[in-house]
Design a protein around this motif. Structure first.
Motif, PDB file in Angstrom:
ATOM      1  N   SER A 149       0.828  -1.202   0.000  1.00  0.00           N
ATOM      2  CA  SER A 149       0.000   0.000   0.000  1.00  0.00           C
ATOM      3  C   SER A 149       0.864   1.254   0.000  1.00  0.00           C
ATOM      4  CB  SER A 149      -0.915  -0.003   1.221  1.00  0.00           C
ATOM      5  OG  SER A 149      -1.588   1.237   1.341  1.00  0.00           O
ATOM      6  N   ILE A 150       0.353   2.298  -0.650  1.00  0.00           N
ATOM      7  CA  ILE A 150       1.060   3.575  -0.683  1.00  0.00           C
ATOM      8  C   ILE A 150       1.164   4.187   0.715  1.00  0.00           C
ATOM      9  CG2 ILE A 150      -0.989   5.008  -1.073  1.00  0.00           C
ATOM     10  CD1 ILE A 150       0.708   6.659  -3.022  1.00  0.00           C
ATOM     11  N   ALA A 151       0.296   3.755   1.637  1.00  0.00           N
ATOM     12  CA  ALA A 151       0.338   4.267   3.001  1.00  0.00           C
ATOM     13  C   ALA A 151       1.561   3.769   3.766  1.00  0.00           C
ATOM     14  CB  ALA A 151      -0.936   3.875   3.742  1.00  0.00           C
ATOM     15  N   ARG A 152       2.193   2.709   3.246  1.00  0.00           N
ATOM     16  CA  ARG A 152       3.377   2.154   3.895  1.00  0.00           C
ATOM     17  C   ARG A 152       4.618   2.852   3.343  1.00  0.00           C
ATOM     18  NH1 ARG A 152       2.434  -0.414   8.622  1.00  0.00           N
ATOM     19  NH2 ARG A 152       0.300  -1.217   8.516  1.00  0.00           N
ATOM     20  N   VAL A 153       5.118   3.812   4.119  1.00  0.00           N
ATOM     21  CA  VAL A 153       6.229   4.651   3.664  1.00  0.00           C
ATOM     22  C   VAL A 153       7.571   4.150   4.193  1.00  0.00           C
ATOM     23  CG1 VAL A 153       7.169   6.995   3.636  1.00  0.00           C
ATOM     24  CG2 VAL A 153       4.685   6.633   3.548  1.00  0.00           C
ATOM     25  N   LYS A 154       7.615   3.759   5.471  1.00  0.00           N
ATOM     26  CA  LYS A 154       8.885   3.382   6.099  1.00  0.00           C
ATOM     27  C   LYS A 154       8.998   1.897   6.416  1.00  0.00           C
ATOM     28  CE  LYS A 154       9.664   7.906   8.222  1.00  0.00           C
ATOM     29  NZ  LYS A 154       9.893   8.645   9.487  1.00  0.00           N
ATOM     30  N   ARG A 155       7.883   1.232   6.583  1.00  0.00           N
ATOM     31  CA  ARG A 155       7.936  -0.194   6.900  1.00  0.00           C
ATOM     32  C   ARG A 155       6.774  -0.918   6.239  1.00  0.00           C
ATOM     33  NH1 ARG A 155       7.335  -0.335  13.305  1.00  0.00           N
ATOM     34  NH2 ARG A 155       8.986   1.217  13.036  1.00  0.00           N
ATOM     35  N   LEU A 156       6.952  -2.209   6.037  1.00  0.00           N
ATOM     36  CA  LEU A 156       5.921  -3.013   5.386  1.00  0.00           C
ATOM     37  C   LEU A 156       4.775  -3.298   6.345  1.00  0.00           C
ATOM     38  CD1 LEU A 156       8.140  -5.675   3.534  1.00  0.00           C
ATOM     39  CD2 LEU A 156       7.135  -3.597   2.573  1.00  0.00           C
ATOM     40  N   SER A 157       3.622  -3.559   5.771  1.00  0.00           N
ATOM     41  CA  SER A 157       2.499  -4.042   6.567  1.00  0.00           C
ATOM     42  C   SER A 157       2.804  -5.466   7.037  1.00  0.00           C
ATOM     43  CB  SER A 157       1.216  -4.035   5.731  1.00  0.00           C
ATOM     44  OG  SER A 157       1.353  -4.929   4.628  1.00  0.00           O
ATOM     45  N   LEU A 158       2.015  -5.960   7.981  1.00  0.00           N
ATOM     46  CA  LEU A 158       2.235  -7.315   8.474  1.00  0.00           C
ATOM     47  C   LEU A 158       2.072  -8.332   7.353  1.00  0.00           C
ATOM     48  CD1 LEU A 158       2.769  -9.291  10.756  1.00  0.00           C
ATOM     49  CD2 LEU A 158       0.324  -9.219  11.318  1.00  0.00           C
ATOM     50  N   SER A 159       1.048  -8.138   6.512  1.00  0.00           N
ATOM     51  CA  SER A 159       0.849  -9.050   5.375  1.00  0.00           C
ATOM     52  C   SER A 159       2.050  -9.021   4.440  1.00  0.00           C
ATOM     53  CB  SER A 159      -0.419  -8.666   4.602  1.00  0.00           C
ATOM     54  OG  SER A 159      -1.561  -8.748   5.422  1.00  0.00           O
ATOM     55  N   GLY A 160       2.506  -7.809   4.105  1.00  0.00           N
ATOM     56  CA  GLY A 160       3.649  -7.680   3.217  1.00  0.00           C
ATOM     57  C   GLY A 160       4.910  -8.275   3.816  1.00  0.00           C
ATOM     58  N   LEU A 161       5.116  -8.056   5.111  1.00  0.00           N
ATOM     59  CA  LEU A 161       6.311  -8.582   5.767  1.00  0.00           C
ATOM     60  C   LEU A 161       6.334 -10.107   5.746  1.00  0.00           C
ATOM     61  CD1 LEU A 161       8.842  -7.618   7.307  1.00  0.00           C
ATOM     62  CD2 LEU A 161       7.529  -7.905   9.428  1.00  0.00           C
ATOM     63  N   LEU A 162       5.185 -10.725   5.989  1.00  0.00           N
ATOM     64  CA  LEU A 162       5.110 -12.191   5.968  1.00  0.00           C
ATOM     65  C   LEU A 162       5.402 -12.737   4.572  1.00  0.00           C
ATOM     66  CD1 LEU A 162       1.964 -12.806   8.209  1.00  0.00           C
ATOM     67  CD2 LEU A 162       4.334 -13.402   8.757  1.00  0.00           C
ATOM     68  N   LEU A 163       4.780 -12.147   3.563  1.00  0.00           N
ATOM     69  CA  LEU A 163       4.981 -12.637   2.197  1.00  0.00           C
ATOM     70  C   LEU A 163       6.413 -12.391   1.726  1.00  0.00           C
ATOM     71  CD1 LEU A 163       1.650 -11.584   0.446  1.00  0.00           C
ATOM     72  CD2 LEU A 163       2.257 -13.778   1.453  1.00  0.00           C
ATOM     73  N   TYR A 164       7.027 -11.305   2.195  1.00  0.00           N
ATOM     74  CA  TYR A 164       8.406 -10.993   1.813  1.00  0.00           C
ATOM     75  C   TYR A 164       9.387 -11.931   2.516  1.00  0.00           C
ATOM     76  CZ  TYR A 164      12.684  -8.316   0.988  1.00  0.00           C
ATOM     77  OH  TYR A 164      13.946  -7.932   0.625  1.00  0.00           O
ATOM     78  N   LYS A 165       9.275 -12.045   3.819  1.00  0.00           N
ATOM     79  CA  LYS A 165      10.220 -12.853   4.594  1.00  0.00           C
ATOM     80  C   LYS A 165      10.123 -14.332   4.254  1.00  0.00           C
ATOM     81  CE  LYS A 165      12.197  -9.686   7.179  1.00  0.00           C
ATOM     82  NZ  LYS A 165      13.657  -9.409   7.093  1.00  0.00           N
ATOM     83  N   LEU A 166       8.908 -14.824   4.019  1.00  0.00           N
ATOM     84  CA  LEU A 166       8.716 -16.246   3.701  1.00  0.00           C
ATOM     85  C   LEU A 166       8.938 -16.537   2.217  1.00  0.00           C
ATOM     86  CD1 LEU A 166       5.563 -16.993   5.893  1.00  0.00           C
ATOM     87  CD2 LEU A 166       7.956 -17.538   6.400  1.00  0.00           C
ATOM     88  N   ARG A 167       9.204 -15.499   1.417  1.00  0.00           N
ATOM     89  CA  ARG A 167       9.459 -15.632  -0.024  1.00  0.00           C
ATOM     90  C   ARG A 167       8.287 -16.298  -0.756  1.00  0.00           C
ATOM     91  NH1 ARG A 167      14.995 -15.027  -1.550  1.00  0.00           N
ATOM     92  NH2 ARG A 167      16.286 -14.512   0.255  1.00  0.00           N
ATOM     93  N   ILE A 168       7.084 -15.943  -0.344  1.00  0.00           N
ATOM     94  CA  ILE A 168       5.888 -16.508  -0.961  1.00  0.00           C
ATOM     95  C   ILE A 168       5.523 -15.763  -2.234  1.00  0.00           C
ATOM     96  CG2 ILE A 168       3.397 -16.805  -0.630  1.00  0.00           C
ATOM     97  CD1 ILE A 168       3.947 -17.546   2.250  1.00  0.00           C
ATOM     98  N   ALA A 169       5.702 -14.445  -2.237  1.00  0.00           N
ATOM     99  CA  ALA A 169       5.334 -13.641  -3.409  1.00  0.00           C
ATOM    100  C   ALA A 169       6.368 -13.804  -4.519  1.00  0.00           C
ATOM    101  CB  ALA A 169       5.214 -12.174  -3.025  1.00  0.00           C
ATOM    102  N   ASP A 170       5.882 -14.004  -5.756  1.00  0.00           N
ATOM    103  CA  ASP A 170       6.783 -14.078  -6.905  1.00  0.00           C
ATOM    104  C   ASP A 170       7.386 -12.720  -7.228  1.00  0.00           C
ATOM    105  OD1 ASP A 170       6.388 -16.896  -8.587  1.00  0.00           O
ATOM    106  OD2 ASP A 170       4.732 -16.399  -7.276  1.00  0.00           O
ATOM    107  N   GLN A 171       6.553 -11.695  -7.174  1.00  0.00           N
ATOM    108  CA  GLN A 171       7.009 -10.329  -7.404  1.00  0.00           C
ATOM    109  C   GLN A 171       6.447  -9.451  -6.287  1.00  0.00           C
ATOM    110  OE1 GLN A 171       9.165  -9.398  -9.683  1.00  0.00           O
ATOM    111  NE2 GLN A 171       9.230 -11.311 -10.838  1.00  0.00           N
ATOM    112  N   PHE A 172       7.320  -8.632  -5.712  1.00  0.00           N
ATOM    113  CA  PHE A 172       6.939  -7.793  -4.574  1.00  0.00           C
ATOM    114  C   PHE A 172       7.225  -6.337  -4.948  1.00  0.00           C
ATOM    115  CE2 PHE A 172       6.904  -5.894  -0.458  1.00  0.00           C
ATOM    116  CZ  PHE A 172       6.170  -6.730   0.363  1.00  0.00           C
ATOM    117  N   PHE A 173       6.179  -5.501  -4.928  1.00  0.00           N
ATOM    118  CA  PHE A 173       6.316  -4.118  -5.374  1.00  0.00           C
ATOM    119  C   PHE A 173       6.050  -3.153  -4.222  1.00  0.00           C
ATOM    120  CE2 PHE A 173       4.825  -6.656  -8.987  1.00  0.00           C
ATOM    121  CZ  PHE A 173       5.821  -6.389  -9.915  1.00  0.00           C
ATOM    122  N   VAL A 174       6.843  -2.076  -4.173  1.00  0.00           N
ATOM    123  CA  VAL A 174       6.638  -1.018  -3.183  1.00  0.00           C
ATOM    124  C   VAL A 174       6.534   0.315  -3.919  1.00  0.00           C
ATOM    125  CG1 VAL A 174       7.792  -2.237  -1.304  1.00  0.00           C
ATOM    126  CG2 VAL A 174       9.139  -0.788  -2.836  1.00  0.00           C
TER     127      VAL A 174
END
Length: 234
Positions: A190-215
């Motif tokens: 989300s554009i509202a996330r300026v300095k840190r990822l949301s909990l959903s984004g952090l989980l998908l990023y850390k667990l490498r579940i998302a094929d492509q991750f955009f900020v």
């Protein structure tokens, strides 16, 4: 001699379940690592560039849906079809906005004949719900998410932050591991996330579940180097 033979046979029999378990765990971990390695890489010959892709779109309340609608406006509709919209069972507004979008697309000549379906999914936990009762509701939500994923079996999953995307993305990743369906997961923070990822984004990023991750902010890309900075989409 007979006693030694029977002793060896009993040892083999007792160790057989353990051996099978170790073999299964080893194979499963190998599949998980293989999926993680292939995640984000081009699909190559597995998908024809002209063939439509069934697409699951996860909507969330508030700004999540507004951002997703803006993203869908620039999507190649004839490529990502049929489209399956999913929102939380208590979120009717998001599905109404999606229906308005699809009705406007149906009126355009170049997108006639494209299909869309609208579905709802149970939340794992409602706002203010106790953690004790959320154990049962989480189990129900996971079972419902599994049923929906088996029914849809999407080739593409689009999401941008709502918590309802987590069970769907986890199941999509599991389907990759067991070979049911390869679903490419695209996550836009989300554009509202300026300095840190949301909990959903952090989980998908850390667990490498998302094929492509955009900020949408460059400082996030510097903090999370595997993410792709795409600028503000709103």
């Amino acid at each position: 001699m007979e006693k030694n033979s029977s002793f060896c046979f009993s040892n083999l029999s007792s160790n057989f379940p353990i051996t099978c378990l170790i073999t299964f765990i080893t194979f499963f971990l190998h599949r998980v690592l293989n999926v993680i390695y292939r995640t984000g890489k081009p699909l190559g010959k597995r998908v024809s560039p002209q063939r439509p892709l069934s697409t699951l779109i996860v909507l969330g309340s508030g700004g999540h849906t507004a951002e997703m609608i803006n993203l869908l406006l620039v999507l190649r509709k004839e490529r990502f079809t049929p489209r399956f919209y999913i929102a939380a069972a208590t979120d009717n507004m998001s599905l109404q906005k999606a229906r308005v979008l699809e009705n406007s697309l149906a009126d355009s000549s170049e997108t006639k004949g494209l299909s869309a379906e609208f579905m709802q999914i149970y939340r794992s936990r409602e706002v203010g719900q106790s953690y004790v009762t959320s154990v049962w509701t989480t189990f129900v939500a996971m079972a419902h998410a599994l049923w929906l994923m088996i029914k849809i079996r999407p080739q593409v999953v689009l999401c941008n932050g709502p918590g309802t995307c987590i069970p769907l993305c986890v199941i999509a990743f599991f389907f990759k591991v067991v070979g049911i369906r390869w679903s490419s997961i695209f996550y836009v923070e989300s554009i509202a996330r300026v300095k840190r990822l949301s909990l959903s984004g952090l989980l998908l990023y850390k667990l490498r579940i998302a094929d492509q991750f955009f900020v949408q902010w460059p400082q996030l890309q510097r903090k999370y180097p595997r993410a792709h900075y795409v600028g503000c989409l709103m």
